[in-house]
Design a protein around this motif. Sequence first.
Motif, PDB file in Angstrom:
ATOM      1  N   LEU A   1      25.892  34.472  69.088  1.00 14.02           N
ATOM      2  CA  LEU A   1      27.186  34.050  68.553  1.00 14.02           C
ATOM      3  C   LEU A   1      27.289  34.330  67.057  1.00 14.02           C
ATOM      4  CD1 LEU A   1      27.906  30.692  70.418  1.00 14.02           C
ATOM      5  CD2 LEU A   1      29.001  32.907  70.760  1.00 14.02           C
ATOM      6  N   ALA A  43      30.913  34.882  74.919  1.00 13.68           N
ATOM      7  CA  ALA A  43      30.332  33.547  75.046  1.00 13.68           C
ATOM      8  C   ALA A  43      30.253  33.113  76.508  1.00 13.68           C
ATOM      9  CB  ALA A  43      31.150  32.544  74.237  1.00 13.68           C
ATOM     10  N   THR A  68      34.317  29.970  72.038  1.00 16.01           N
ATOM     11  CA  THR A  68      33.076  29.428  72.587  1.00 16.01           C
ATOM     12  C   THR A  68      33.321  28.106  73.312  1.00 16.01           C
ATOM     13  OG1 THR A  68      31.798  30.484  70.817  1.00 16.01           O
ATOM     14  CG2 THR A  68      30.734  28.688  72.007  1.00 16.01           C
TER      15      THR A  68
END
Length: 274
Positions: A197, A158, A95
């Motif tokens: 996420l 991401a 991320t």
Amino acid sequence: MSGKLTSFLRGLPVSGRIGLALVVFWLVVALVGPWLAPYSVGAFVDQDVFSGISSQFWLGSDYLGRDVLSRVLWGSRYTVFLALGAAMIAVCIGTSFALLAAIRGGWTDEVISRAMDTFISIPSKIFALVLVAAFGSSLSLLLVIAAATYVPGNFRIARALAMNLVALDFVQVARARGEGSVHIALREVLPNMIHPLLADTGLRFVFVVLLLSGLSFLGLGVQPPHADLGSLVRENISGITEGALAIIVPALAIATLTVGANLLIDALKPGGKA
């Protein structure tokens, strides 16, 4: 706090509640299991091998006469915490690179994306086998291998989320106010990526459990006298013809952990859709 928890549980479908119960069960086992184990992890306590359920050995004994219940209680700690730690590391790194690529764009995005594409093309098992063969098997190396293997997959997800968010008006307004890249990444973009996420972290956790179990089944995972659930399946493989609990129980443990995590992940997705 209790009201939010009650509301959360009521909002879960039946499958989600089952998944949550399974995941919580194995987390609790991983946390307190070693203290509840009736014997030490490598103690030879039974003169017979692959014995059945008894008052002394609730899940029988394994191929060396060790208590299966104690081995499972100890092994679950390695499986759960190694997988959870690796999944969290992979998501944090992936991320972070995704936010950097999305916000900076240009050559930064191009270089990071191409590097991740190259890395993701390497089969995870081959990558793990090469590193274990080169450096030997250890808990820290297994953690690094599992985390590094799933960074590119998280990066792709991401980055796709971040790219969509960066193009929205509220991010452009933040840029116009003169906000820096760190502020935009952490205060504007990341909070809007949390739910997807979280679902991806759950998926990484399942993937890592299966990867570590596969490595252990090949004898390259957690080394004796300690063992994770995959090691317990491998070392008792000779008892499969007898239907020994020593191989059935750890296999069921891996299955319930991964199925439970998947059920919970599906229930957490917006709208309850896959």
